[in-house]
Scaffold this motif. Structure first.
Motif, mmCIF file in Angstrom:
data_model
loop_
_atom_site.group_PDB
_atom_site.id
_atom_site.type_symbol
_atom_site.label_atom_id
_atom_site.label_comp_id
_atom_site.label_asym_id
_atom_site.label_seq_id
_atom_site.Cartn_x
_atom_site.Cartn_y
_atom_site.Cartn_z
ATOM 1 N N LEU A 133 38.154 31.098 41.661
ATOM 2 C CA LEU A 133 38.718 32.157 40.820
ATOM 3 C C LEU A 133 39.970 31.673 40.096
ATOM 4 O O LEU A 133 40.187 32.003 38.922
ATOM 5 C CB LEU A 133 39.032 33.384 41.671
ATOM 6 N N GLN A 154 38.820 29.477 37.164
ATOM 7 C CA GLN A 154 38.297 30.274 36.053
ATOM 8 C C GLN A 154 39.421 31.009 35.333
ATOM 9 O O GLN A 154 39.402 31.152 34.105
ATOM 10 C CB GLN A 154 37.258 31.282 36.566
ATOM 11 N N TYR A 155 40.413 31.452 36.088
ATOM 12 C CA TYR A 155 41.521 32.226 35.519
ATOM 13 C C TYR A 155 42.500 31.330 34.761
ATOM 14 O O TYR A 155 42.897 31.648 33.626
ATOM 15 C CB TYR A 155 42.260 32.955 36.647
ATOM 16 N N GLN A 184 39.716 32.755 31.803
ATOM 17 C CA GLN A 184 38.905 33.964 31.999
ATOM 18 C C GLN A 184 39.772 34.963 32.769
ATOM 19 O O GLN A 184 39.643 35.158 33.964
ATOM 20 C CB GLN A 184 37.625 33.633 32.768
ATOM 21 N N ILE A 217 38.471 37.570 35.367
ATOM 22 C CA ILE A 217 37.554 37.128 36.412
ATOM 23 C C ILE A 217 37.743 37.896 37.710
ATOM 24 O O ILE A 217 36.794 38.172 38.438
ATOM 25 C CB ILE A 217 37.701 35.604 36.665
ATOM 26 N N THR A 222 35.776 41.258 37.585
ATOM 27 C CA THR A 222 34.334 41.254 37.353
ATOM 28 C C THR A 222 33.594 41.382 38.680
ATOM 29 O O THR A 222 34.171 41.147 39.752
ATOM 30 C CB THR A 222 33.894 39.962 36.648
ATOM 31 N N GLY A 282 33.724 38.080 40.532
ATOM 32 C CA GLY A 282 35.014 37.840 41.155
ATOM 33 C C GLY A 282 35.217 38.671 42.403
ATOM 34 O O GLY A 282 35.679 38.174 43.437
#
Length: 271
Positions: free
Chosen positions: A63, A66-67, A72, A75, A78, A81
């Motif tokens: 995470l 991705q962040y 993102q 994330i 979602t 996530g």
């Protein structure tokens, strides 16, 4: 919102994982020729601890990647996530509960086998109650962890600023943790009967108990305080360090010192 990691926190977590897994591999390589039940219980406890943290660390790292790297920023909210983060918390919670169960079984293996020692007869007479507390706590917490009201991976519903269903979920962990702590301290006091267990084991239990207390204090601060002051979530860092110190003392005096687990039989024969 769940805690968003940064580079220092990710580095700390991976350093922790390298330390604990590296030591587990080293201990396994150096394992005694004859592996006793006590050795298996302690090694299994820390194997569970490390294994459970993998489920927590990998999702957090994913995470964070991705962040921070892929930008993102949504994330954490979602479904992916929430599910990934929540699954990690569930697995960590379950393995931590069984960690204390194995500690309890180790205590039982070391102290309760000496039925002819007068000082231990009072504890022996209550062993069914102690078993019920330990196993009951594990079963209850496992059930509570799996219930949806914990809202793992998302913001829980708070009452009075800090109360949530997660407090109820953690109560069985406190029960079995305090039980193990009290038994460790009580059984290693200077009383007739304490000498039936090797001094190295008594030292390991006493010193580990100090850091188990620290771990619960810091965890409690995080559990109750972080909803009000999010920065208190950083108290999980000293909690993690406390468990590394518990591991250190168990490793030094028990896992890498198999003679301490053999000595018990010699004394039992001499009683």
């Amino acid at each position: 919102m769940v805690m968003i990691d940064n580079i220092p926190s990710i580095i700390f977590l991976w350093c922790y994982m390298f330390i604990i897994w590296g030591n587990l591999i080293y201990i396994w390589i150096k394992k005694p020729m004859v592996i006793t039940k006590s050795w298996k219980l302690i090694f299994g406890a820390f194997l569970l601890l490390a294994f459970g943290d993998v489920f927590h660390l990998v999702p957090r790292t994913y995470l964070w990647f991705q962040y921070s790297i892929n930008h993102q920023t949504d994330i954490y909210t979602t479904s992916i996530g929430i599910n990934v983060y929540g699954f990690g918390l569930i697995m960590t919670g379950i393995t931590m509960t069984f960690f204390y169960l194995l500690f309890y079984l180790f205590w039982k293996e070391q102290f309760i086998k000496f039925v002819d020692v007068p000082a231990l007869k009072s504890i022996k007479s209550r062993i069914r109650i102690l078993d019920g507390i330990a196993f009951g706590s594990v079963i209850l917490r496992t059930i509570l962890i799996l219930l949806p009201w914990n809202h793992y991976g998302s913001e829980p519903t708070y009452y009075l600023g800090f109360m949530s269903f997660r407090l109820l979920t953690n109560l069985p962990l406190y029960i079995i943790g305090i039980e193990v702590l009290v038994l460790f301290l009580k059984s290693t006091q200077k009383t007739p009967g304490s000498e039936v267990v090797h001094m190295d084991i008594q030292i390991a239990l006493k010193r580990s108990s100090v850091w188990i207390i620290v771990s619960f204090i810091t965890y409690t601060i995080t559990l109750l305080g972080s909803p009000v002051v999010p920065l208190l979530g950083m108290m999980m860092i000293p909690k993690t360090i406390a468990y590394l110190l518990v591991f250190y003392y168990m490793k030094k005096f028990i896992l890498l010192n198999p003679s301490s687990l053999k000595f018990e039989k010699e004394i039992a024969l001499a009683i």
